[in-house]
Structure formats: structure tokens, C-alpha cells
Design an enzyme around this catalytic site. Structure first.
Site, PDB file in Angstrom:
ATOM      1  N   ARG A  85      19.685   3.254 -25.795  1.00  0.00           N
ATOM      2  CA  ARG A  85      20.963   2.580 -25.495  1.00  0.00           C
ATOM      3  C   ARG A  85      22.061   2.959 -26.500  1.00  0.00           C
ATOM      4  O   ARG A  85      23.188   3.255 -26.097  1.00  0.00           O
ATOM      5  CB  ARG A  85      20.751   1.063 -25.433  1.00  0.00           C
ATOM      6  CG  ARG A  85      19.827   0.629 -24.291  1.00  0.00           C
ATOM      7  CD  ARG A  85      19.572  -0.876 -24.343  1.00  0.00           C
ATOM      8  NE  ARG A  85      18.622  -1.348 -23.342  1.00  0.00           N
ATOM      9  CZ  ARG A  85      17.300  -1.394 -23.532  1.00  0.00           C
ATOM     10  NH1 ARG A  85      16.769  -0.977 -24.670  1.00  0.00           N
ATOM     11  NH2 ARG A  85      16.504  -1.869 -22.585  1.00  0.00           N
ATOM     12  N   ASP A 145      15.586  -9.300 -20.849  1.00  0.00           N
ATOM     13  CA  ASP A 145      14.363  -9.203 -21.661  1.00  0.00           C
ATOM     14  C   ASP A 145      13.603 -10.534 -21.615  1.00  0.00           C
ATOM     15  O   ASP A 145      12.370 -10.570 -21.560  1.00  0.00           O
ATOM     16  CB  ASP A 145      14.731  -8.864 -23.105  1.00  0.00           C
ATOM     17  CG  ASP A 145      15.786  -7.775 -23.162  1.00  0.00           C
ATOM     18  OD1 ASP A 145      15.446  -6.600 -23.342  1.00  0.00           O
ATOM     19  OD2 ASP A 145      16.976  -8.126 -22.973  1.00  0.00           O
ATOM     20  N   ARG A 148      11.823 -10.629 -18.401  1.00  0.00           N
ATOM     21  CA  ARG A 148      10.636  -9.760 -18.453  1.00  0.00           C
ATOM     22  C   ARG A 148       9.507 -10.435 -19.239  1.00  0.00           C
ATOM     23  O   ARG A 148       8.339 -10.379 -18.847  1.00  0.00           O
ATOM     24  CB  ARG A 148      11.011  -8.423 -19.112  1.00  0.00           C
ATOM     25  CG  ARG A 148      11.891  -7.545 -18.237  1.00  0.00           C
ATOM     26  CD  ARG A 148      12.479  -6.360 -18.993  1.00  0.00           C
ATOM     27  NE  ARG A 148      13.185  -5.455 -18.087  1.00  0.00           N
ATOM     28  CZ  ARG A 148      14.125  -4.591 -18.456  1.00  0.00           C
ATOM     29  NH1 ARG A 148      14.495  -4.510 -19.730  1.00  0.00           N
ATOM     30  NH2 ARG A 148      14.701  -3.799 -17.572  1.00  0.00           N
ATOM     31  N   HIS A 172      19.676  -6.530 -27.361  1.00  0.00           N
ATOM     32  CA  HIS A 172      19.096  -6.064 -26.099  1.00  0.00           C
ATOM     33  C   HIS A 172      18.757  -4.596 -26.359  1.00  0.00           C
ATOM     34  O   HIS A 172      19.582  -3.707 -26.145  1.00  0.00           O
ATOM     35  CB  HIS A 172      20.082  -6.195 -24.944  1.00  0.00           C
ATOM     36  CG  HIS A 172      19.630  -5.477 -23.695  1.00  0.00           C
ATOM     37  ND1 HIS A 172      18.458  -5.774 -23.040  1.00  0.00           N
ATOM     38  CD2 HIS A 172      20.173  -4.444 -23.004  1.00  0.00           C
ATOM     39  CE1 HIS A 172      18.313  -4.976 -21.992  1.00  0.00           C
ATOM     40  NE2 HIS A 172      19.330  -4.147 -21.957  1.00  0.00           N
TER      41      HIS A 172
HETATM   42  N1  LIG Z   1      22.645  -5.062 -19.975  1.00  0.00           N
HETATM   43  C1  LIG Z   1      21.563  -4.686 -19.315  1.00  0.00           C
HETATM   44  O1  LIG Z   1      20.535  -5.377 -19.327  1.00  0.00           O
HETATM   45  C2  LIG Z   1      21.621  -3.417 -18.541  1.00  0.00           C
HETATM   46  C3  LIG Z   1      22.686  -2.590 -18.723  1.00  0.00           C
HETATM   47  N2  LIG Z   1      22.773  -1.425 -18.043  1.00  0.00           N
HETATM   48  C4  LIG Z   1      23.948  -0.626 -18.331  1.00  0.00           C
HETATM   49  O2  LIG Z   1      24.935  -0.856 -17.321  1.00  0.00           O
HETATM   50  C5  LIG Z   1      25.810   0.275 -17.273  1.00  0.00           C
HETATM   51  C6  LIG Z   1      25.965   0.739 -15.832  1.00  0.00           C
HETATM   52  O3  LIG Z   1      24.732   1.274 -15.377  1.00  0.00           O
HETATM   53  P1  LIG Z   1      24.594   1.864 -13.899  1.00  0.00           P
HETATM   54  O4  LIG Z   1      25.259   0.971 -12.934  1.00  0.00           O
HETATM   55  O5  LIG Z   1      23.175   2.225 -13.713  1.00  0.00           O
HETATM   56  O6  LIG Z   1      25.456   3.200 -14.043  1.00  0.00           O
HETATM   57  P2  LIG Z   1      26.170   3.986 -12.836  1.00  0.00           P
HETATM   58  O7  LIG Z   1      26.448   5.343 -13.368  1.00  0.00           O
HETATM   59  O8  LIG Z   1      25.381   3.835 -11.593  1.00  0.00           O
HETATM   60  O9  LIG Z   1      27.551   3.207 -12.642  1.00  0.00           O
HETATM   61  C7  LIG Z   1      28.582   3.221 -13.571  1.00  0.00           C
HETATM   62  C8  LIG Z   1      29.893   3.171 -12.810  1.00  0.00           C
HETATM   63  O10 LIG Z   1      30.957   3.051 -13.751  1.00  0.00           O
HETATM   64  C9  LIG Z   1      32.056   3.787 -13.204  1.00  0.00           C
HETATM   65  N3  LIG Z   1      33.018   4.082 -14.259  1.00  0.00           N
HETATM   66  C10 LIG Z   1      32.923   4.976 -15.262  1.00  0.00           C
HETATM   67  N4  LIG Z   1      34.028   4.948 -16.025  1.00  0.00           N
HETATM   68  C11 LIG Z   1      34.858   4.018 -15.485  1.00  0.00           C
HETATM   69  C12 LIG Z   1      36.146   3.551 -15.814  1.00  0.00           C
HETATM   70  N5  LIG Z   1      36.843   4.032 -16.866  1.00  0.00           N
HETATM   71  N6  LIG Z   1      36.688   2.590 -15.048  1.00  0.00           N
HETATM   72  C13 LIG Z   1      36.025   2.083 -13.974  1.00  0.00           C
HETATM   73  N7  LIG Z   1      34.787   2.509 -13.609  1.00  0.00           N
HETATM   74  C14 LIG Z   1      34.216   3.463 -14.365  1.00  0.00           C
HETATM   75  C15 LIG Z   1      31.419   5.026 -12.605  1.00  0.00           C
HETATM   76  O11 LIG Z   1      32.286   5.654 -11.677  1.00  0.00           O
HETATM   77  C16 LIG Z   1      30.160   4.440 -11.976  1.00  0.00           C
HETATM   78  O12 LIG Z   1      30.352   4.095 -10.616  1.00  0.00           O
HETATM   79  C17 LIG Z   1      25.186   1.330 -18.198  1.00  0.00           C
HETATM   80  O13 LIG Z   1      25.823   1.326 -19.450  1.00  0.00           O
HETATM   81  C18 LIG Z   1      23.755   0.871 -18.333  1.00  0.00           C
HETATM   82  O14 LIG Z   1      23.131   1.328 -19.507  1.00  0.00           O
HETATM   83  C19 LIG Z   1      21.827  -1.048 -17.145  1.00  0.00           C
HETATM   84  C20 LIG Z   1      20.751  -1.861 -16.891  1.00  0.00           C
HETATM   85  C21 LIG Z   1      20.528  -3.085 -17.612  1.00  0.00           C
HETATM   86  C1  LIG Z   2      18.778  -0.205 -18.995  1.00  0.00           C
HETATM   87  C2  LIG Z   2      18.550  -1.458 -19.682  1.00  0.00           C
HETATM   88  O1  LIG Z   2      19.262  -1.823 -20.593  1.00  0.00           O
HETATM   89  C3  LIG Z   2      17.443  -2.275 -19.268  1.00  0.00           C
HETATM   90  O2  LIG Z   2      16.922  -2.154 -18.146  1.00  0.00           O
HETATM   91  O3  LIG Z   2      16.977  -3.092 -20.095  1.00  0.00           O
END
Ligand SMILES: NC(=O)C1=CN([C@@H]2O[C@H](COP(=O)(O)OP(=O)(O)OC[C@H]3O[C@@H](n4cnc5c(N)ncnc54)[C@H](O)[C@@H]3O)[C@@H](O)[C@H]2O)C=CC1
Ligand SMILES: CC(=O)C(=O)O
Length: 311
Positions: A85, A145, A148, A172
């Protein structure tokens, strides 16, 4: 009540889908740099509305988020297989430098709900960039988490994860702290409950659960490229707590004034979440090892945050 989602990728769309299935808000707006993607997700998720409720779902630009009570921020990049991350930090900090200004110009009173990784550091950055009180900038933190952790303990004991009360604290990410010493099954301390039902928590069982929680993202990303259902449900859970003013206890990340000598660090603790955001923080009893690991997690996060200059 209106909710906006900036970032209509896997996480943003999963959160939107969960909100629609739960009929949790009256209106949902997707914004994305990729306008076609936002439009397509809004249309696809909109097709679930007649089967679940009455949410108005659409895509738009920043002006369309006007009136949103909560803005979910799931924009930026996600981990590739093997990536951590923190390796996303500089790219996602850049994205948030642009996005927070756009959001604040339209909805300065909204609650911001950050999902993008590294989520604790991005929550800290979002707090600084927005100028909002810490209570109104919430990172999803360890809500996933904790889910999970409860799921794996519930499976080991053969009981519902909803009857497991326990939390993952701190980052996280890799330094997170599974607070084993305060877990209860029903009202019974976990070890006593496990012994009573003949499913003892041996060192091997604890180690398997620890790995299952701490390494979950890595193994899922290896298998299918990203994680989205768990966090989608977690984000929807936090939004429900806000929109219904639940004062629910959830492990989420906000900037904490001081943790074991580390000042102004965003990390997860069980917190009361309601209409004003986070209204209180609960400090669980930890044993000596957990206390030390929690302090270490805070220090790691602070060092990461300090490495980002916001200009
Ligand atoms: N907090 C958590 O527990 C979790 C966090 N994540 C995080 O969530 C984030 C998103 O993950 P995903 O949806 O899988 O990625 P993704 O790549 O599928 O979606 C990201 C989206 O953000 C858009 N984007 C990029 N720059 C932008 C901007 N300046 N303005 C508006 N939109 C913009 C992209 O066009 C894309 O559609 C990642 O950083 C990932 O690591 C993922 C899973 C769990
Ligand atoms: C990608 C991420 O942060 C998660 O699944 O925990």
C-alpha cells in the site's frame, strides 16, 4: 440523503452497488476522471434499483455533487500483485491534491470518507488539504481488517461473525494490530469461549488467523487483481452510520492528536460514528505486546505522512 463517489473503479462501484442494494441513500452520483466509466457504472448499478429500492443513480462532474452529505473518495491507483500500500503513496497523494480542492469548492460541509491507499496517510493528507475538523474526514481504516478478523474467528469457532466483538487497530496495512486480548464471543472472553466449545485458540490457529487478516489483500490481488466486495460493504456500513446518525462503534481512521508520544497521526481505533462524523474514540484495553505494536504502527504511519509535502 445524497452520496457522491469520486472514483468509479472497482472500490467506488462496489460501494455504490452496496448502497443501492441497501437502499441507504436517496441519490448517488459517480464522478471519475474517466467520464465514460462513471457513466457506465451509474447505468449498470442503476439497473439494480428497480429490484432493490428507489435510489436515483447518475454520473456527472463536480458540480453534480452539490448537496451530498457524504463524499466517498476511491480515486487513484491500486496495488498490483506484490506491491504494498505505501508504494501507492506519491501517486495517490498527487490525485488527492487535485480532487480535495474540487470537492471542497462544491460541498465544504460534507463528510469525506476516504478509501484510497495507503488509506491512513491519505486520510491525514485529506484532513490537511480540506481544512475540515478531523472528525469529518474519515478513513475506512481497519473496518475491512476487523471484518476479516471477525469472519476468521467466527469460522474457527463455528459461530456468526456478528457475535464476535473485537477490533484490528492502527494501520490498514502491514503493521496493523490484531487486538486479541480484548476479543469477546458474545460476552465471554475469546480464549474461555474457545475452550468451552472445544475449539482452543492454539498458537497455530492464531498464526493462521493473523496471516489470513494481514495478508488478505495480497492473496486476493494475486488471485483476481484487486479487492472490492469487502471494502464496498465496509464503506456502505460507514455511510449508513452517518446518514442514520447511528453512533455505531466502527474501527475507522481519523487524525488522532496523540498516540504514545506520536502527534497528529491518522490511524484506526474503535470510534463512534454518526451524523457529525466521529464523535468519540474508544481506547480498548491492550496487553503489553499489543500496546507496543500499536505505538510502532503509529510511528510508521507518522513517518509516511511526514514524507509528503503538500506545498
Ligand atoms: N481502504 C481499503 O480497505 C481498500 C482500499 N483500496 C484502494 O482503493 C483505491 C481504488 O481502488 P480500485 O477501485 O480497485 O482502483 P480502480 O483503478 O479500479 O479505480 C480507481 C478509479 O479512480 C479514477 N481516478 C484516477 N484519478 C482520478 C482523479 N484525479 N479524479 C477522479 N477519478 C480518478 C480512475 O479513473 C479509476 O476509475 C486504491 O487506492 C486501492 O488501493 C482498495 C481496496 C480496499
Ligand atoms: C487492497 C486493500 O487495501 C485491502 O483489500 O485490504
Amino acid at each position: 440523503m445524497k452520496v457522491a463517489i469520486v472514483g468509479a473503479g472497482m472500490v467506488g462501484s462496489a460501494a455504490g452497488y452496496a448502497l443501492v442494494l441497501q437502499n441507504a441513500c436517496s441519490e448517488l452520483v459517480f464522478v471519475d476522471l474517466n467520464a465514460k466509466r462513471a457513466q457506465a457504472e451509474a447505468e449498470d448499478i442503476g439497473h439494480a434499483v428497480p429490484l432493490s429500492g428507489s435510489t436515483i443513480v447518475r454520473a456527472g462532474g463536480y458540480p453534480e455533487i452539490a448537496g451530498a452529505s457524504v463524499v466517498i473518495l476511491a480515486c487513484g491507483v491500486s496495488q498490483r500483485p506484490g506491491e504494498t500500500r505505501p508504494e501507492l503513496l506519491s501517486r495517490n497523494a498527487e490525485v488527492f491534491r487535485a480532487v480535495i480542492g474540487e470537492v471542497m469548492a462544491v460541498v465544504p460541509d460534507a463528510i469525506l470518507l476516504v478509501a484510497s491507499n495507503p488509506v491512513d496517510v491519505i486520510t491525514d493528507i485529506s484532513t490537511r488539504l480540506s481544512g475540515l475538523p478531523a472528525a469529518r474526514v474519515i478513513g475506512s481504516g481497519t473496518i475491512l481488517d476487523t471484518a476479516r478478523f471477525r469472519w476468521l474467528i467466527g469460522r474457527h469457532l463455528g459461530i456468526s461473525p456478528g457475535s464476535i466483538h473485537g477490533y484490528v487497530l492502527g494501520e490498514h496495512g502491514d503493521s496493523e494490530v490484531l487486538a486479541w486480548s480484548s476479543v469477546r464471543a458474545g460476552s465471554v472472553p475469546l480464549s474461555a469461549f474457545a475452550a468451552q466449545i472445544g475449539a482452543p485458540l492454539t498458537a497455530d490457529v492464531r498464526s493462521r488467523i493473523d496471516t489470513g487478516v494481514r495478508r488478505a489483500a495480497y492473496t486476493i490481488i494475486e488471485g483476481k487483481g484487486a479487492t472490492w466486495y469487502g471494502i464496498g460493504a465496509g464503506l456502505a456500513r460507514i455511510v449508513r452510520a452517518i446518514l442514520r446518525d447511528e453512533q455505531a462503534v466502527l474501527s475507522v481512521s481519523t487524525v488522532e492528536p496523540e498516540v504514545q508520544g506520536v502527534r497528529d497521526v491518522a490511524l484506526s481505533l474503535p470510534r463512534l460514528v454518526g451524523a457529525q462524523g466521529v464523535s468519540a474514540t474508544l481506547w480498548p484495553d491492550l496487553d503489553a505486546d499489543e500496546t507496543e505494536a500499536f505505538g510502532r504502527s503509529a510511528a510508521i504511519l507518522k513517518e509516511m505522512s511526514d514524507s509528503v509535502t503538500l506545498g
